[in-house]
Design a protein around this motif. Sequence first.
Motif, short mmCIF file in Angstrom:
data_model
loop_
_atom_site.label_atom_id
_atom_site.label_comp_id
_atom_site.label_asym_id
_atom_site.label_seq_id
_atom_site.Cartn_x
_atom_site.Cartn_y
_atom_site.Cartn_z
N GLN B 268 0.59 -1.31 -0.31
CA GLN B 268 0.35 -0.01 -0.27
C GLN B 268 0.78 0.92 -0.39
N HIS B 269 2.20 0.88 0.36
CA HIS B 269 2.56 2.28 1.04
C HIS B 269 3.64 2.53 -0.28
N PHE B 273 2.12 5.91 -3.13
CA PHE B 273 3.97 6.97 -2.85
C PHE B 273 3.96 7.41 -4.67
N TRP B 323 1.16 10.72 1.15
CA TRP B 323 0.28 9.67 0.10
C TRP B 323 -0.37 8.59 1.92
N GLY B 324 0.78 8.84 2.62
CA GLY B 324 -0.18 7.58 3.91
C GLY B 324 -1.50 8.35 4.35
N GLN B 332 -0.52 2.41 10.80
CA GLN B 332 0.81 3.08 10.74
C GLN B 332 0.72 3.83 12.35
#
Lengths: 226, 577, 319
Positions: B268-269, B273, B323-324, B332
């Motif tokens: 997902q990161h 991104f 992006w997070g 997170q």
Amino acid sequence: MADSVAPAATTEHAHSHPDYVQHHFHDATQQRESSKFGMWVFLVTEVLFFGGLFAAYAIYHTWHPETFHDAHKVLDWRLGMLNTFVLITSSLTFALSIRYLQVDKVKVALYNLIATFVLAGTFMVVKYFEYAHKFHLGQLPGKYYTYTGLEETVNPHVFFSIYFMMTGLHGLHVLIGMGVIVWLIVRTAKGHFHSQYYNPVEVSGLYWHLVDLIWIFLFPLLYLIA
Amino acid sequence: MAVNNSATTTVQDAPRSALAVPASRDSKGLPHPNYLSDGGKGLWSWLTTVDHKRIGIMYLIVVMAMFFVGGIYALLIRAEHFAPGGQLMNADQYNQAFTMHGAIMTFLFIIPSIPAILGNFVLPLQIGAKDVAFPRLNLASWYVYMFGAAFAVYSLVTNAADTGWTFYTPYSTETGTAVISMTLGAFILGFSSIFTGINFIVTVHKLRAPGMTWFKMPLMVWALYATAIIQVLATPILGITLLLLILERVFGVGIFDPSMGGDPVLYQHFFWFYSHPAVYIMILPGMGIISDLIATFSHRKIFGYKFVAFSSLAIALVSFIVWGHHMFTSGQSEFAVMLFSFITFMVGIPSAIKVFNWTTTLYKGSISFSVPMLYALSFLFKFTIGGLTGIFLGALSVDIHLHDTYFIVAHFHYVMVGGTVMAFVGGLHYWWPKMFGRMYNRTAATIAWAFVFVGFNVTFFTQFILGSQGMPRRYWTFPEEFTRLHGFSSWGAMIMGVGFGLMAITLAWAAFRGRVVGSNPWGALTLEWTHATSPPEPHNFPATPDVAHGPYDYDKVIPRVDEPANAGVGHARPANA
Amino acid sequence: MDTTATFWLPSSASTIANEVDGLFMFLVWMSTFFFVLIVAGTILFITKWRRKKGDVGRLDTGPAHNSWLEATWIVVPTLLVLVIFFWGFRTYMKMAVVPGNAMEVKVTGQKWFWSFTYPEGTATVNELVVPVDTPVKLLMSSQDVIHSFFVPSFRVKKDVLPNRYSVTWFEATQVGEYHLFCAEYCGTKHSEMIGTVRVLSDSDYKAWEEEAMFSGEGMSMAEYGERLYTSKACVTCHSVDGSPGNGPTWQGIWGHNQPMTDGSSVTVDENYVRESILNPKAKIVAGYQPVMPTYQGLLSDKEIDALVAYIKEVGGGGE
Ligand code: HEA
Ligand code: HEA
Ligand code: CUA
Ligand SMILES: [Cu+2]
């Protein structure tokens, strides 16, 4: 209509275009700067492309340093070292070919390009033997991993996944580079390049240096992490 | 006629803006030569062309076809939702439908839409260049697009992927559908996008006409430039991510697979991104178009030009570190969450600057309600809603509730359809006469606009309520209590579908049969209108343009409205006569 | 159920809900303000200065720039978003920090249902039962892909991952039944991975707990099995009257030769049923997807026996 004054504009072909300058460029300088700049931007994308893999490497390495430590030992650092040396030399010969074109020594430039090609080929041959050995032992990525020498290590196959992805992608770049070098050799031999026009050689050289540079990072990260 | 009480010098400048006089006109009344009929004849001449204008038209055809396919899927999704599950699809088919809809709309439609179609067509014209820096690379990008599209279509006709357009692992590595061809398609399309980006960056840096300083560039060019930076920096990451995903499926490499010590959240990161900056790849060019449209149709210098120009760059740069915010519920660290939320809000500010500047530009303008302007105004309306609801999502506690509900669906359709698509369609209506030398039927185009405007808001405003009431997205069926709102939303989509259909017919008809227009029907001041004929010559300008004034200097120059053009030659009417 | 629902939001039934709603409504009104400001400005300008015939020759007379205005619309939104940021973050931290006295429920998400294991050891499927006014900590993990635990009325949502535990908590403030959704796309039946959260008063919860601990005393095994058939959610996939579902019907299967996907066939008996419950992927009935979850650890031996007895009865092996 009467008031449509004639445009105050630079007239077409005020200065004649040599045939190596494409129609939409003003002059050779503009063309040269554009292609160099374009190549730099492209190299940025390449760096980021590999950057993704380096990130994956870094993250997995932080999670499982032991895996990397144990698994890297099966790589032969001497072969890696040899290849590093081969690639650095090829960068040098490439740079020399540009230098000789700048002073119109086309023949010498040609020999240097051929030397670059041979060195690149050597790199691939060494790589081939490394790969063949690993295939033989079953040190393969992910679910194809069958090697039995690293029983103590957790998930050693991930190391080989990363190894093959990084060196594979790099190898692909070397192969593409070799194709480009062949093209340059042919054109140099035909006398297309000279001190006024050597753009393609120059920008391909930039690309080649990057490929070289990436290897210089890969080598210690994969072969020498201890 | 308004009294001209300004310095006389400016009026004398006026005729300069009427340079685009065709050398002659052909039997249909179109300028001769023009790139459509004189750049070579036959299909082959198009498939091998390196003319940026023709490449733009080729993109227009294929990208629109993709929009149509994506739109059909959208209508199927909405038709299914007239009532809970099973109206016309089973659950698996529904899952494939929204995946294909999302993937086609993002990778095959919206990302290439403005840059590859309109950007290709107008960017060189707007900076007074004869072509982009690398015309062959430009053509290559089209072929790469076709190649990538072929993979995507292959996935579509075999066993369409059912992962959602985000391809989250581990689901995407397990499911039996054709995920590989879809991701491979998106991977290849990425190169097409990178090629376009490289071309635009170099073109803007190196090929501006003499006198075209950075601050004389139209804001469309600024926006395309900022977009190109994101394309070049972010797309490779998507490429490598999708490659890793493919390798994970084929070899089980283990980076994203928990059973091998990998982590699905890492995927997902990687994905966001790229995909967060990608949403700005989608909106920035749209913002560029809106700046041009608002200036042209209010005959006003854009308010705060530099702020608008630099805010594009600001958005482009900051967009890489937010992006997070797509992963607030994925666990997170609190610190990461805090940073991502904070920076998300900071990206909102440059957008706010633009919206306020556009609105203020209308002040004391001379506002014309031409069709492109209607789209620009509806952009303002909808993008404001879409953007402000983005602020809801940046707020941590609120996003926890709204994440993965229809509120998100509504948010991104308001920015993507209400924002980008409105800008894109507005741009099409704006440059259509430049591309084809012909004008569409204004009444038909206005009716189409009205259908789209009403249908859109009915469809998607409803979805905000659905979402905040708790209706999750990607749901084939849903609890009874949501039926009324879903039904309402679906009717809106049908209205919107009619609108887009009518618009397509109107434009297509105009391209072949429309009334022939002059060089500058809108009275604009950017080079493509003032210095090129409609349609332009194969090499764009009769002579390299001399950039005498800025793109929006309506305070110094009175534009010469060159419309309607009946067969004759440059019947330019003196500005102030 | 939706007594406190508003136009925008569903009923708010947890301690955190009101705080979230406060910020949400603030955002609604702030957005309305800016939206109206922009739309009103636009409408005003475009009507007042709409182009009149022959207006083309008019030179632009408006300002091209105004530093004060620019500064205003940079500073004001910046201050506003700072407020929103802190507000949102504060509530978020409350959501993240579990109170020490919370009762802990273990949540497992799998395709496509939820199971809950309570402190006393009982388990439920697709129904989470909790006492009112008591903080409940959820320790969640997934058996397969990513799911997400979402109860709109509590304003809680948290992804449920296959490789680690994720934690969230809530404290229900109102007795009632609330939707529990899976909010992360997880495949075919993502939209049917729906459960209920039943909030009970303290005394009702005590009663429920007792009932749940009930292990069939005074019932025949088959009767007990029938209860489990619904309470353990077998009913969502298996019918007992022959109607089709995600799994084979149990009607008349006992002793029957079931064809498998691999071409073999298996006679339905005690061992096969037991295996099907504990290790459903071992043998897949022809014509079905391997979607049945394993009940390993969720059913006691006695419960399995009861289910077997029930299947025997409805499957035609009882008579
Ligand atoms: C064109 C595309 C586009 C654009 C421009 C935006 C713009 C923004 N988006 Fe959006 N977004 C998407 C496309 C886009 N988004 C998509 C596709 C998704 C979902 C993907 C998926 O999950 O499938 C998504 C999801 C998404 C999320 C994740 C939600 C979730 O899944 O939980 C978030 C969270 O922060 C977010 C925030 C924002 C913000 C703050 C902006 C800002 O840039 C908006 C800025 C604009 C304004 C603020 C309006 C104008 C300003 C004023 C009128 C002045 C007043 C302003 C203030 C007082 C602040 N977006
Ligand atoms: C650019 C992007 C884009 C666009 C334009 C659209 C357009 C539309 N979208 Fe979509 N949508 C997405 C991007 C987009 N969407 C994404 C990324 C998702 C998430 C997917 C996921 O969850 O993975 C999504 C998901 C999504 C959902 C949620 C599904 C779910 O979660 O279960 C819904 C539901 O209503 C929906 C509806 C619509 C509708 C009604 C339109 C309408 O606006 C469509 C109208 C268009 C037409 C009807 C076509 C008409 C065209 C022509 C007639 C041809 C024109 C030709 C010429 C001009 C030459 N979309
Ligand atoms: Cu489980 Cu969606
Ligand atoms: Cu985002």
